[in-house]
Design an enzyme around this catalytic site. Structure first.
Site, PDB file in Angstrom:
ATOM      1  N   GLY A  71       0.786  -1.239   0.000  1.00  0.00           N
ATOM      2  CA  GLY A  71       0.000   0.000   0.000  1.00  0.00           C
ATOM      3  C   GLY A  71       0.811   1.278   0.000  1.00  0.00           C
ATOM      4  O   GLY A  71       0.305   2.338   0.393  1.00  0.00           O
ATOM      5  N   SER A  72       2.071   1.230  -0.491  1.00  0.00           N
ATOM      6  CA  SER A  72       2.853   2.476  -0.479  1.00  0.00           C
ATOM      7  C   SER A  72       2.281   3.495  -1.477  1.00  0.00           C
ATOM      8  O   SER A  72       2.280   4.702  -1.209  1.00  0.00           O
ATOM      9  CB  SER A  72       4.341   2.220  -0.734  1.00  0.00           C
ATOM     10  OG  SER A  72       4.566   1.794  -2.046  1.00  0.00           O
TER      11      SER A  72
ATOM     12  N   LEU B  53      -8.548  -9.834 -10.675  1.00  0.00           N
ATOM     13  CA  LEU B  53      -9.307  -9.287 -11.792  1.00  0.00           C
ATOM     14  C   LEU B  53     -10.571  -8.622 -11.236  1.00  0.00           C
ATOM     15  O   LEU B  53     -11.242  -9.177 -10.366  1.00  0.00           O
ATOM     16  CB  LEU B  53      -9.701 -10.449 -12.708  1.00  0.00           C
ATOM     17  CG  LEU B  53     -10.102 -10.147 -14.137  1.00  0.00           C
ATOM     18  CD1 LEU B  53      -8.980  -9.455 -14.900  1.00  0.00           C
ATOM     19  CD2 LEU B  53     -10.493 -11.440 -14.848  1.00  0.00           C
TER      20      LEU B  53
ATOM     21  N   ASN C 280      -5.985   1.686 -13.147  1.00  0.00           N
ATOM     22  CA  ASN C 280      -4.964   0.781 -12.588  1.00  0.00           C
ATOM     23  C   ASN C 280      -3.570   1.316 -12.901  1.00  0.00           C
ATOM     24  O   ASN C 280      -3.367   2.018 -13.886  1.00  0.00           O
ATOM     25  CB  ASN C 280      -5.108  -0.606 -13.220  1.00  0.00           C
ATOM     26  CG  ASN C 280      -4.115  -1.614 -12.658  1.00  0.00           C
ATOM     27  OD1 ASN C 280      -3.874  -1.653 -11.446  1.00  0.00           O
ATOM     28  ND2 ASN C 280      -3.529  -2.426 -13.520  1.00  0.00           N
TER      29      ASN C 280
ATOM     30  N   HIS D 241       0.261  -0.270 -13.603  1.00  0.00           N
ATOM     31  CA  HIS D 241       1.003  -1.510 -13.841  1.00  0.00           C
ATOM     32  C   HIS D 241       2.494  -1.169 -13.889  1.00  0.00           C
ATOM     33  O   HIS D 241       2.878  -0.196 -14.549  1.00  0.00           O
ATOM     34  CB  HIS D 241       0.552  -2.149 -15.156  1.00  0.00           C
ATOM     35  CG  HIS D 241       1.167  -3.493 -15.358  1.00  0.00           C
ATOM     36  ND1 HIS D 241       0.722  -4.612 -14.698  1.00  0.00           N
ATOM     37  CD2 HIS D 241       2.220  -3.887 -16.103  1.00  0.00           C
ATOM     38  CE1 HIS D 241       1.467  -5.646 -15.035  1.00  0.00           C
ATOM     39  NE2 HIS D 241       2.389  -5.231 -15.886  1.00  0.00           N
TER      40      HIS D 241
ATOM     41  N   GLU E 143       5.749   9.625  -8.235  1.00  0.00           N
ATOM     42  CA  GLU E 143       5.795  10.931  -8.901  1.00  0.00           C
ATOM     43  C   GLU E 143       4.545  11.168  -9.762  1.00  0.00           C
ATOM     44  O   GLU E 143       3.971  12.259  -9.739  1.00  0.00           O
ATOM     45  CB  GLU E 143       7.055  11.003  -9.786  1.00  0.00           C
ATOM     46  CG  GLU E 143       7.204  12.316 -10.518  1.00  0.00           C
ATOM     47  CD  GLU E 143       8.399  12.331 -11.474  1.00  0.00           C
ATOM     48  OE1 GLU E 143       9.213  11.375 -11.470  1.00  0.00           O
ATOM     49  OE2 GLU E 143       8.497  13.306 -12.240  1.00  0.00           O
TER      50      GLU E 143
HETATM   51  C1  GAR Z   1       3.158  -1.389  -7.550  1.00  0.00           C
HETATM   52  O1  GAR Z   1       4.453  -1.356  -8.107  1.00  0.00           O
HETATM   53  C2  GAR Z   1       2.125  -1.598  -8.636  1.00  0.00           C
HETATM   54  O2  GAR Z   1       2.484  -1.049  -9.862  1.00  0.00           O
HETATM   55  C3  GAR Z   1       2.077  -3.101  -8.732  1.00  0.00           C
HETATM   56  O3  GAR Z   1       2.167  -3.543  -7.401  1.00  0.00           O
HETATM   57  C4  GAR Z   1       2.983  -2.622  -6.657  1.00  0.00           C
HETATM   58  C5  GAR Z   1       2.257  -2.320  -5.380  1.00  0.00           C
HETATM   59  O4  GAR Z   1       3.081  -1.600  -4.496  1.00  0.00           O
HETATM   60  N1  GAR Z   1       0.866  -3.529  -9.365  1.00  0.00           N
HETATM   61  C6  GAR Z   1       0.796  -4.621 -10.128  1.00  0.00           C
HETATM   62  O5  GAR Z   1       1.739  -5.359 -10.328  1.00  0.00           O
HETATM   63  C7  GAR Z   1      -0.582  -4.856 -10.760  1.00  0.00           C
HETATM   64  N2  GAR Z   1      -0.493  -5.811 -11.819  1.00  0.00           N
HETATM   65  P1  GAR Z   1       2.452  -0.838  -3.263  1.00  0.00           P
HETATM   66  O6  GAR Z   1       1.457  -1.813  -2.607  1.00  0.00           O
HETATM   67  O7  GAR Z   1       3.593  -0.545  -2.359  1.00  0.00           O
HETATM   68  O8  GAR Z   1       1.767   0.375  -3.773  1.00  0.00           O
END
Ligand code: GAR
Length: 199
Positions: free
Chosen positions: A15-16, A90, A105, A107, A179
């Site tokens: 969740g960052s 999904l 979303n 990615h 960013e």
């Molecule tokens: C992020 O890098 C996001 O792009 C990726 O998961 C990470 C979550 O980091 N999402 C996917 O791979 C979706 N297919 P976070 O929980 O620290 O925000």
């Protein structure tokens, strides 16, 4: 006219990005992070919600795929935009139909490269490194009923150097995400507001 735009952020883990987006909008008038929706009861994102003072709700697989519980909750919370930030399931069709063109979303690669089922988080970065790519990046896109195939809104790139590993690449990608993601969400909201006014 509706005064405030309510965003729900969906996530499955750390969740960052959810935190970064929440901090970005904390002092912006007219846009509020109304809730975090989490599909894992031990996700660190829940701690972040508590620390940020943002409501959260955990829904399991049954809620998502066999009931209307999630759509009902989003309606109850008066949600306008749903942001997927590290959400790894999904999105079911009933949700997409209830909120058309409202799911965004992020990615962690340059789609259409390195997308699809199983391509998330470190799996993506490891595959990019294994293939000796010279660049990677982020893709922000609308969500449709397939993994990673909706219309692209924005991409940004970073270089990969010979000493990069999946871990260092993940760090570079996260910086790009922090960013750009909040700014692009804001732009999508303003564009949709503008288009609604013109209708
Ligand atoms: C992020 O890098 C996001 O792009 C990726 O998961 C990470 C979550 O980091 N999402 C996917 O791979 C979706 N297919 P976070 O929980 O620290 O925000």
């Amino acid at each position: 006219m509706k005064k405030e735009i309510n965003i729900a952020i969906f996530g499955s883990g750390n969740g960052s990005n959810a935190q970064r987006i929440s901090e970005y909008f904390a002092n912006k008038e007219g846009i509020k992070i109304a809730t975090f929706v989490v599909n894992k009861k031990d996700a660190y994102m829940i701690e972040r919600a508590k620390n940020l003072g943002i409501p959260y709700r955990v829904f399991d697989r049954n809620d998502f795929y066999n009931t209307n519980n999630v759509a009902d909750y989003l309606k109850e919370m008066d949600i306008d935009i749903i942001v997927l930030a590290g959400f790894l399931w999904l999105v079911p069709e009933n949700l997409l139909q209830a909120f058309p063109h409202r799911f965004i979303n992020i990615h962690p690669a340059l789609l259409p490269l390195y997308g699809g089922k199983g391509m998330y988080g470190m799996n993506v970065h490891q595959a990019v490194i294994d293939n000796k790519e010279l660049e990677s990046g982020i893709t922000i896109h609308f969500v449709d009923e397939k993994y990673d195939e909706g219309t692209t809104i924005f991409q940004a790139k970073c270089n990969i150097t010979p000493d990069d590993t999946a871990e260092t690449l993940a760090q570079k990608i996260h910086l790009l995400e922090y960013e750009h993601f909040p700014v692009i969400i804001e732009q999508v909201i303003y564009t949709q507001q503008h288009n609604n006014k013109e209708k």
